[in-house]
Design a protein around this motif. Structure first.
Motif, short mmCIF file in Angstrom:
data_model
loop_
_atom_site.label_atom_id
_atom_site.label_comp_id
_atom_site.label_asym_id
_atom_site.label_seq_id
_atom_site.Cartn_x
_atom_site.Cartn_y
_atom_site.Cartn_z
N MET A 137 0.84 -1.20 0.00
CA MET A 137 0.00 0.00 0.00
C MET A 137 0.87 1.25 0.00
SD MET A 137 -1.03 -0.83 3.85
CE MET A 137 -0.57 -2.52 3.51
N ILE A 138 0.27 2.36 -0.45
CA ILE A 138 0.97 3.64 -0.40
C ILE A 138 0.58 4.34 0.90
CG2 ILE A 138 1.14 5.94 -1.44
CD1 ILE A 138 2.52 3.85 -3.15
N GLU A 139 1.59 4.84 1.59
CA GLU A 139 1.37 5.58 2.85
C GLU A 139 2.18 6.86 2.81
OE1 GLU A 139 0.90 2.31 6.46
OE2 GLU A 139 2.62 3.65 6.44
N PHE A 140 1.81 7.80 3.71
CA PHE A 140 2.72 8.92 3.96
C PHE A 140 2.79 9.18 5.46
CE2 PHE A 140 -0.48 12.44 4.36
CZ PHE A 140 -1.60 11.80 3.86
N ASP A 141 4.03 9.47 5.93
CA ASP A 141 4.29 9.65 7.36
C ASP A 141 4.04 11.07 7.81
OD1 ASP A 141 5.15 7.05 7.88
OD2 ASP A 141 7.11 7.50 7.04
N ALA A 193 3.71 8.97 -6.54
CA ALA A 193 4.19 10.36 -6.48
C ALA A 193 4.12 11.00 -7.88
CB ALA A 193 5.62 10.41 -5.95
N ALA A 194 4.53 10.25 -8.90
CA ALA A 194 4.48 10.80 -10.27
C ALA A 194 3.03 11.05 -10.69
CB ALA A 194 5.15 9.83 -11.24
N ALA A 195 2.14 10.15 -10.29
CA ALA A 195 0.72 10.34 -10.61
C ALA A 195 0.20 11.60 -9.93
CB ALA A 195 -0.07 9.10 -10.17
N HIS A 196 0.61 11.83 -8.70
CA HIS A 196 0.17 13.04 -7.99
C HIS A 196 0.70 14.30 -8.68
CE1 HIS A 196 -1.56 12.12 -3.78
NE2 HIS A 196 -1.92 11.20 -4.65
N PRO A 217 4.73 15.40 -3.26
CA PRO A 217 4.41 14.02 -3.69
C PRO A 217 5.41 12.99 -3.20
CG PRO A 217 4.08 15.56 -5.50
CD PRO A 217 4.67 16.37 -4.39
N GLU A 218 6.65 13.40 -3.00
CA GLU A 218 7.71 12.44 -2.61
C GLU A 218 7.47 11.82 -1.23
OE1 GLU A 218 8.31 15.58 -3.91
OE2 GLU A 218 8.51 14.60 -5.87
N VAL A 219 6.54 12.37 -0.44
CA VAL A 219 6.27 11.74 0.87
C VAL A 219 5.54 10.40 0.70
CG1 VAL A 219 6.21 13.95 2.13
CG2 VAL A 219 4.05 12.95 1.28
N GLU A 259 -4.52 11.00 11.38
CA GLU A 259 -3.64 10.16 12.17
C GLU A 259 -2.59 9.62 11.20
OE1 GLU A 259 -4.63 6.27 14.61
OE2 GLU A 259 -6.00 7.95 15.05
N LEU A 260 -1.33 9.94 11.44
CA LEU A 260 -0.26 9.54 10.52
C LEU A 260 0.50 8.32 11.05
CD1 LEU A 260 0.93 13.17 9.79
CD2 LEU A 260 -0.25 11.68 8.18
N PRO A 261 1.01 7.42 10.20
CA PRO A 261 0.92 7.48 8.75
C PRO A 261 -0.52 7.30 8.27
CG PRO A 261 1.81 5.37 9.45
CD PRO A 261 1.71 6.21 10.67
N ALA A 262 -0.78 7.91 7.10
CA ALA A 262 -2.13 7.84 6.54
C ALA A 262 -2.07 7.27 5.13
CB ALA A 262 -2.75 9.23 6.51
N ARG A 263 -3.23 6.83 4.66
CA ARG A 263 -3.34 6.28 3.31
C ARG A 263 -4.27 7.16 2.47
NH1 ARG A 263 -4.55 0.02 4.09
NH2 ARG A 263 -4.76 0.20 1.83
#
Ligand SMILES: NC(=O)c1ccc[n+]([C@@H]2O[C@H](COP(=O)([O-])OP(=O)(O)OC[C@H]3O[C@@H](n4cnc5c(N)ncnc54)[C@H](OP(=O)(O)O)[C@@H]3O)[C@@H](O)[C@H]2O)c1
Length: 303
Positions: A4-8, A283-286, A13-15, A59-63
């Motif tokens: 899955m993709i997550e961000f902290d 990230a590229a899609a974003h 986008p690189e997060v 609430e991080l990390p989040a999806r």
């Protein structure tokens, strides 16, 4: 393991990063989907940037990801209308960017056999928003509807759905999208300085309703050419408050989604996918969606 993709933390986008976690198990009323396509929305980019953090902290990390399509491989014992092996389109909330998701069965419908995964992954969010907005506006035969950002994700569906209701549609876009809008059934008009005059050239009496999907000057133009009570925005809450017009949020349902898949099966709905990216390249899609100039939709794919 599921991917899955997550961000902290909020940021560029690189997060966004690909992580692994345990395979989720469906609970009562739920199904597990092995995802093949998952759509991106500007909302996802805004969430990642932290645009909503002041009043809706995550609430991080989040999806991320509100729409997906794939193959069911497990169902809870009480689910009777879907089964392992079914190909489905599902709506979800901040989960879609993954190779495996759990959704309530009531949020999934069968995918038309002829619909490619890339198209199936991007149908539900923008399609249901477009339907909600047209219903709120009461768009019907005889209307002349102005749609701002007509070549975008929501706009592309809204143009076609309004034409199917018998409305005449005028859609704003840059020149490079004018032929595309004609193909969808709209009369294109360039946005920017002079927009009101250009709309009046096409519709000297003004239009009967307007759907805004970009905000700012588009809202001022809308109330100059349409009755204010039939102007809505899905994009600009501050502008809506400033001008006293209605803002629209998406109302999603299985029935709405099924009405879209039926139109597709009848050959009446085109799903425009500008570009596909592997899940790991979220990230590229974003970056593409964030450019503000995607045509139709952008999708993440899982082989
Ligand atoms: N309220 C809700 O529930 C809800 C649901 C979905 C979306 N939304 C919001 O609605 C908005 C649209 O979403 P979307 O997915 O359709 O966005 P999108 O696909 O990213 O929109 C891209 C399109 O915007 C066009 N555009 C850029 N600047 C423009 C301008 N000044 N005037 C007219 N068109 C312009 C571009 O056309 P050119 O390339 O030709 O410039 C491009 O085709 C976003 O703000 C999104 O967050 C709200």
């Amino acid at each position: 393991m599921a991917k899955m993709i997550e961000f902290d933390d909020y940021g560029p986008p690189e997060v966004l990063r690909l992580v692994e976690g345990p395979d989720p198990e469906p609970e009562a009323g739920e199904v597990r989907i092995r995802v093949r396509g998952a759509g991106i929305q500007p909302f996802d980019c805004a969430t990642r940037r932290g645009d909503f953090r002041a009043y809706q902290p995550l609430e991080l990390p989040a999806r991320l990801g509100n729409e997906a399509a794939g193959v069911i491989d497990a169902v809870a014992a009480d689910v009777v209308d879907l089964a392992a092996g079914d190909e489905v389109i599902a709506f979800t909330t901040m989960l879609g960017y993954a190779d495996t998701i759990i959704v309530p069965a009531v949020q999934a419908v069968h995918k038309p056999a002829t619909m490619p995964w890339t198209e199936a992954g991007v149908l539900t969010a923008s399609g249901q928003t477009a339907l909600t907005a047209l219903d709120e506006l009461g768009v019907k035969e005889g209307d002349t509807l102005l749609i701002h950002a007509a070549a975008g994700g929501v706009g592309s569906f809204a143009v076609q759905l309004a034409c199917l209701r018998g409305a005449r549609v005028i859609g704003t876009a840059s020149d490079r999208n004018h032929e595309y809008l004609r193909e969808l059934g709209a009369e294109p008009v360039r946005y920017g300085a002079g927009l009101i005059e250009r709309i009046r050239t096409l519709a000297p009496e003004g239009v009967s309703a307007a759907l805004d999907a970009i905000g700012g000057e588009a809202l001022d133009a809308s109330i100059a050419v349409a009755p204010k009570e039939r102007v809505v925005t899905i994009a600009d809450w501050a502008g809506a408050a400033r001008l006293g017009i209605r803002r629209i949020g998406t109302e999603r349902s299985r029935a709405k989604l099924e009405s879209l898949t039926r139109l597709y099966e009848q050959g009446l709905l085109r799903i425009e996918v500008m570009k596909s990216f592997p899940l790991a390249d979220a990230a590229a899609a974003h970056r593409l969606v964030e450019s503000g100039h995607a045509r139709g939709k952008v999708v993440l794919t899982v082989p």
